[in-house]
Design a protein around this motif. Structure first.
Motif, PDB file in Angstrom:
ATOM      1  N   ASP A 194       0.682  -1.239   0.151  1.00 47.67           N
ATOM      2  CA  ASP A 194       0.137  -0.165  -0.157  1.00 47.67           C
ATOM      3  C   ASP A 194       0.843   1.871  -0.121  1.00 47.67           C
ATOM      4  OD1 ASP A 194      -2.109  -2.187  -0.314  1.00 47.67           O
ATOM      5  OD2 ASP A 194      -2.611  -1.414   2.264  1.00 47.67           O
ATOM      6  N   ALA A 195       2.334   1.476   0.712  1.00 56.19           N
ATOM      7  CA  ALA A 195       3.309   2.253   0.805  1.00 56.19           C
ATOM      8  C   ALA A 195       3.822   2.520  -1.105  1.00 56.19           C
ATOM      9  CB  ALA A 195       3.886   2.182   1.625  1.00 56.19           C
ATOM     10  N   ILE A 196       3.444   1.505  -1.886  1.00 60.74           N
ATOM     11  CA  ILE A 196       4.366   1.731  -2.921  1.00 60.74           C
ATOM     12  C   ILE A 196       4.332   2.933  -4.213  1.00 60.74           C
ATOM     13  CG2 ILE A 196       5.244   0.337  -5.562  1.00 60.74           C
ATOM     14  CD1 ILE A 196       6.153  -0.548  -2.295  1.00 60.74           C
ATOM     15  N   PRO A 197       2.269   2.991  -3.832  1.00 64.57           N
ATOM     16  CA  PRO A 197       2.049   4.905  -5.202  1.00 64.57           C
ATOM     17  C   PRO A 197       3.092   5.569  -4.271  1.00 64.57           C
ATOM     18  CG  PRO A 197       0.505   2.390  -4.628  1.00 64.57           C
ATOM     19  CD  PRO A 197       1.650   2.530  -3.347  1.00 64.57           C
ATOM     20  N   ALA A 198       3.111   5.743  -2.909  1.00 59.14           N
ATOM     21  CA  ALA A 198       3.521   7.802  -2.503  1.00 59.14           C
ATOM     22  C   ALA A 198       5.423   7.371  -2.772  1.00 59.14           C
ATOM     23  CB  ALA A 198       3.218   7.498  -1.025  1.00 59.14           C
ATOM     24  N   LEU A 199       5.837   6.268  -2.721  1.00 58.05           N
ATOM     25  CA  LEU A 199       7.159   5.947  -2.898  1.00 58.05           C
ATOM     26  C   LEU A 199       7.532   5.574  -4.314  1.00 58.05           C
ATOM     27  CD1 LEU A 199       9.884   5.129  -1.442  1.00 58.05           C
ATOM     28  CD2 LEU A 199       9.742   2.990  -2.222  1.00 58.05           C
ATOM     29  N   ALA A 200       6.543   5.271  -4.814  1.00 60.06           N
ATOM     30  CA  ALA A 200       6.853   5.471  -6.527  1.00 60.06           C
ATOM     31  C   ALA A 200       6.833   6.500  -7.071  1.00 60.06           C
ATOM     32  CB  ALA A 200       5.901   5.009  -7.343  1.00 60.06           C
ATOM     33  N   GLU A 201       6.075   7.950  -6.130  1.00 61.47           N
ATOM     34  CA  GLU A 201       5.996   9.168  -6.685  1.00 61.47           C
ATOM     35  C   GLU A 201       7.168   9.768  -6.199  1.00 61.47           C
ATOM     36  OE1 GLU A 201       4.025  10.963  -8.442  1.00 61.47           O
ATOM     37  OE2 GLU A 201       3.101   8.813  -9.090  1.00 61.47           O
ATOM     38  N   GLU A 202       7.777   9.587  -5.000  1.00 58.58           N
ATOM     39  CA  GLU A 202       9.375   9.899  -4.772  1.00 58.58           C
ATOM     40  C   GLU A 202       9.731   9.880  -5.031  1.00 58.58           C
ATOM     41  OE1 GLU A 202      11.773   9.177  -0.815  1.00 58.58           O
ATOM     42  OE2 GLU A 202       9.798   8.579  -0.176  1.00 58.58           O
ATOM     43  N   VAL A 203       9.843   8.195  -6.040  1.00 57.67           N
ATOM     44  CA  VAL A 203      11.189   8.518  -6.502  1.00 57.67           C
ATOM     45  C   VAL A 203      11.333   8.917  -8.690  1.00 57.67           C
ATOM     46  CG1 VAL A 203      11.860   6.441  -8.581  1.00 57.67           C
ATOM     47  CG2 VAL A 203      12.176   5.744  -5.926  1.00 57.67           C
ATOM     48  N   LEU A 204      10.467   8.811  -8.386  1.00 57.60           N
ATOM     49  CA  LEU A 204      10.230   9.793 -10.139  1.00 57.60           C
ATOM     50  C   LEU A 204      10.317  11.467  -9.857  1.00 57.60           C
ATOM     51  CD1 LEU A 204       6.798   8.631 -11.143  1.00 57.60           C
ATOM     52  CD2 LEU A 204       8.622   8.018 -11.980  1.00 57.60           C
ATOM     53  N   GLN A 205      10.645  12.546  -8.610  1.00 57.24           N
ATOM     54  CA  GLN A 205      11.097  12.818  -8.140  1.00 57.24           C
ATOM     55  C   GLN A 205      12.527  13.089  -8.046  1.00 57.24           C
ATOM     56  OE1 GLN A 205       9.308  15.700  -8.343  1.00 57.24           O
ATOM     57  NE2 GLN A 205       7.145  13.897  -8.807  1.00 57.24           N
ATOM     58  N   LEU A 206      13.034  12.076  -8.260  1.00 59.17           N
ATOM     59  CA  LEU A 206      14.752  12.164  -8.644  1.00 59.17           C
ATOM     60  C   LEU A 206      15.496  12.568  -9.943  1.00 59.17           C
ATOM     61  CD1 LEU A 206      15.036   8.954  -6.490  1.00 59.17           C
ATOM     62  CD2 LEU A 206      15.553  10.888  -5.690  1.00 59.17           C
ATOM     63  N   ALA A 207      16.185  13.467  -9.884  1.00 58.67           N
ATOM     64  CA  ALA A 207      17.037  13.629 -10.675  1.00 58.67           C
ATOM     65  C   ALA A 207      18.478  13.508 -10.582  1.00 58.67           C
ATOM     66  CB  ALA A 207      17.369  14.801 -11.295  1.00 58.67           C
ATOM     67  N   PRO A 208      19.293  12.510 -11.310  1.00 64.01           N
ATOM     68  CA  PRO A 208      18.690  11.056 -12.150  1.00 64.01           C
ATOM     69  C   PRO A 208      17.614  10.065 -11.518  1.00 64.01           C
ATOM     70  CG  PRO A 208      21.062  10.919 -12.307  1.00 64.01           C
ATOM     71  CD  PRO A 208      20.472  11.749 -10.878  1.00 64.01           C
ATOM     72  N   LEU A 209      16.810   9.684 -12.397  1.00 59.78           N
ATOM     73  CA  LEU A 209      15.848   8.804 -12.114  1.00 59.78           C
ATOM     74  C   LEU A 209      17.065   7.723 -11.962  1.00 59.78           C
ATOM     75  CD1 LEU A 209      13.351   8.941 -14.399  1.00 59.78           C
ATOM     76  CD2 LEU A 209      13.432   9.566 -12.353  1.00 59.78           C
ATOM     77  N   PRO A 210      16.407   6.614 -11.214  1.00 60.69           N
ATOM     78  CA  PRO A 210      17.178   5.428 -10.488  1.00 60.69           C
ATOM     79  C   PRO A 210      17.185   4.352 -11.573  1.00 60.69           C
ATOM     80  CG  PRO A 210      15.486   5.081  -9.308  1.00 60.69           C
ATOM     81  CD  PRO A 210      15.516   6.196  -9.907  1.00 60.69           C
ATOM     82  N   LYS A 211      18.182   3.763 -11.708  1.00 62.27           N
ATOM     83  CA  LYS A 211      17.651   2.998 -12.831  1.00 62.27           C
ATOM     84  C   LYS A 211      16.245   1.313 -12.981  1.00 62.27           C
ATOM     85  CE  LYS A 211      22.839   2.731 -14.509  1.00 62.27           C
ATOM     86  NZ  LYS A 211      24.048   2.088 -14.305  1.00 62.27           N
ATOM     87  N   VAL A 212      16.583   1.121 -11.657  1.00 63.40           N
ATOM     88  CA  VAL A 212      15.899   0.284 -11.092  1.00 63.40           C
ATOM     89  C   VAL A 212      15.056   0.521  -9.919  1.00 63.40           C
ATOM     90  CG1 VAL A 212      16.067  -2.085 -10.492  1.00 63.40           C
ATOM     91  CG2 VAL A 212      17.469  -2.174 -12.324  1.00 63.40           C
ATOM     92  N   VAL A 213      13.665  -0.209  -9.832  1.00 64.32           N
ATOM     93  CA  VAL A 213      13.185  -0.414  -8.441  1.00 64.32           C
ATOM     94  C   VAL A 213      12.568  -1.728  -7.869  1.00 64.32           C
ATOM     95  CG1 VAL A 213      11.536   0.321  -6.760  1.00 64.32           C
ATOM     96  CG2 VAL A 213      12.185   1.920  -8.439  1.00 64.32           C
ATOM     97  N   TRP A 214      13.297  -2.215  -7.293  1.00 61.42           N
ATOM     98  CA  TRP A 214      13.259  -3.408  -6.553  1.00 61.42           C
ATOM     99  C   TRP A 214      12.697  -3.929  -5.259  1.00 61.42           C
ATOM    100  CZ3 TRP A 214      17.054  -7.605  -8.479  1.00 61.42           C
ATOM    101  CH2 TRP A 214      16.412  -8.737  -7.966  1.00 61.42           C
ATOM    102  N   LEU A 215      11.548  -4.128  -5.014  1.00 55.52           N
ATOM    103  CA  LEU A 215      10.152  -4.317  -4.096  1.00 55.52           C
ATOM    104  C   LEU A 215      10.727  -5.981  -3.896  1.00 55.52           C
ATOM    105  CD1 LEU A 215       7.036  -2.446  -5.823  1.00 55.52           C
ATOM    106  CD2 LEU A 215       8.986  -1.821  -4.391  1.00 55.52           C
ATOM    107  N   GLN A 216      10.777  -6.231  -2.061  1.00 50.98           N
ATOM    108  CA  GLN A 216      11.339  -7.095  -2.076  1.00 50.98           C
ATOM    109  C   GLN A 216       9.858  -7.663  -1.921  1.00 50.98           C
ATOM    110  OE1 GLN A 216      13.211  -8.210   0.206  1.00 50.98           O
ATOM    111  NE2 GLN A 216      15.204  -7.101  -1.316  1.00 50.98           N
ATOM    112  N   LEU A 217      10.601  -9.386  -1.601  1.00 48.68           N
ATOM    113  CA  LEU A 217       9.515 -10.211  -0.916  1.00 48.68           C
ATOM    114  C   LEU A 217       8.062 -10.158  -0.451  1.00 48.68           C
ATOM    115  CD1 LEU A 217      11.772 -13.149   0.413  1.00 48.68           C
ATOM    116  CD2 LEU A 217      10.408 -12.866  -2.127  1.00 48.68           C
ATOM    117  N   GLY A 218       6.552 -10.203  -1.128  1.00 50.47           N
ATOM    118  CA  GLY A 218       5.717 -10.060  -0.813  1.00 50.47           C
ATOM    119  C   GLY A 218       4.916  -8.417  -0.936  1.00 50.47           C
ATOM    120  N   ILE A 219       5.958  -8.026  -1.831  1.00 49.85           N
ATOM    121  CA  ILE A 219       5.707  -6.409  -2.213  1.00 49.85           C
ATOM    122  C   ILE A 219       5.272  -6.562  -3.230  1.00 49.85           C
ATOM    123  CG2 ILE A 219       6.431  -4.311  -1.774  1.00 49.85           C
ATOM    124  CD1 ILE A 219       8.045  -5.336   0.567  1.00 49.85           C
ATOM    125  N   ARG A 220       4.249  -6.362  -3.772  1.00 48.60           N
ATOM    126  CA  ARG A 220       3.805  -5.583  -5.178  1.00 48.60           C
ATOM    127  C   ARG A 220       2.372  -4.919  -5.984  1.00 48.60           C
ATOM    128  NH1 ARG A 220       2.680 -10.497  -9.482  1.00 48.60           N
ATOM    129  NH2 ARG A 220       1.742  -8.892 -11.150  1.00 48.60           N
TER     130      ARG A 220
END
Length: 143
Positions: free
Chosen positions: A86-112
């Motif tokens: 449930d926390a991933i959408p907000a985290l995705a928004e935080e990631v998309l604000q980074l410059a430069p963007l990371p190459k990968v976002v890896w969600l751990q076991l049980g996270i989708r």
């Protein structure tokens, strides 16, 4: 991307190409998986950046802890996430604000979160869900 199955070449390509890894949800508690994975990735030679607002300014495995991804002073290649789905959408928004963007976002076991994964992929970020780099790396690279 089919997030129900990942080709071994895709995962090994990620694990051999990234150098800097931010671990979101890093823990000082040695019994927590995020603590063990952070230690493992650090010992493997990755430049790790623990992320945890409550531990900011402290150190884990000799690495300074930061409150947020935006506080990390270098570009991040991969964001390894220990947060609930449930926390991933907000985290995705935080990631998309980074410059430069990371190459990968890896969600751990049980996270989708497929919607968040789609938004990250639309920005050119590779996504892995429900996997652990501390399991995949030894399986694929033998180390």
């Amino acid at each position: 991307m089919n997030h129900d199955h990942y080709d071994d070449a895709y995962l090994s390509g990620i694990l051999t190409s990234v150098r800097t890894i931010a671990v979101v949800g890093a823990s000082a508690n040695a019994s927590r998986p995020s603590h063990g994975v952070l230690g493992y990735l650090t010992r493997c030679g990755y430049e790790t950046y623990p992320i945890h607002p409550g531990l900011a300014g402290q150190a884990l495995f000799g690495r300074q802890v930061y409150a947020r991804l935006a506080d990390v002073p270098v570009p991040i290649d991969m964001v390894d996430v220990f947060r609930n789905s449930d926390a991933i959408p907000a985290l995705a928004e935080e990631v998309l604000q980074l410059a430069p963007l990371p190459k990968v976002v890896w969600l751990q076991l049980g996270i989708r979160n497929d919607a968040a994964a789609a938004s990250l992929e639309a920005a050119g970020i590779d996504v892995v869900m429900n996997r652990c780099p501390a399991i995949e790396r030894p399986r694929l690279l033998g180390a």
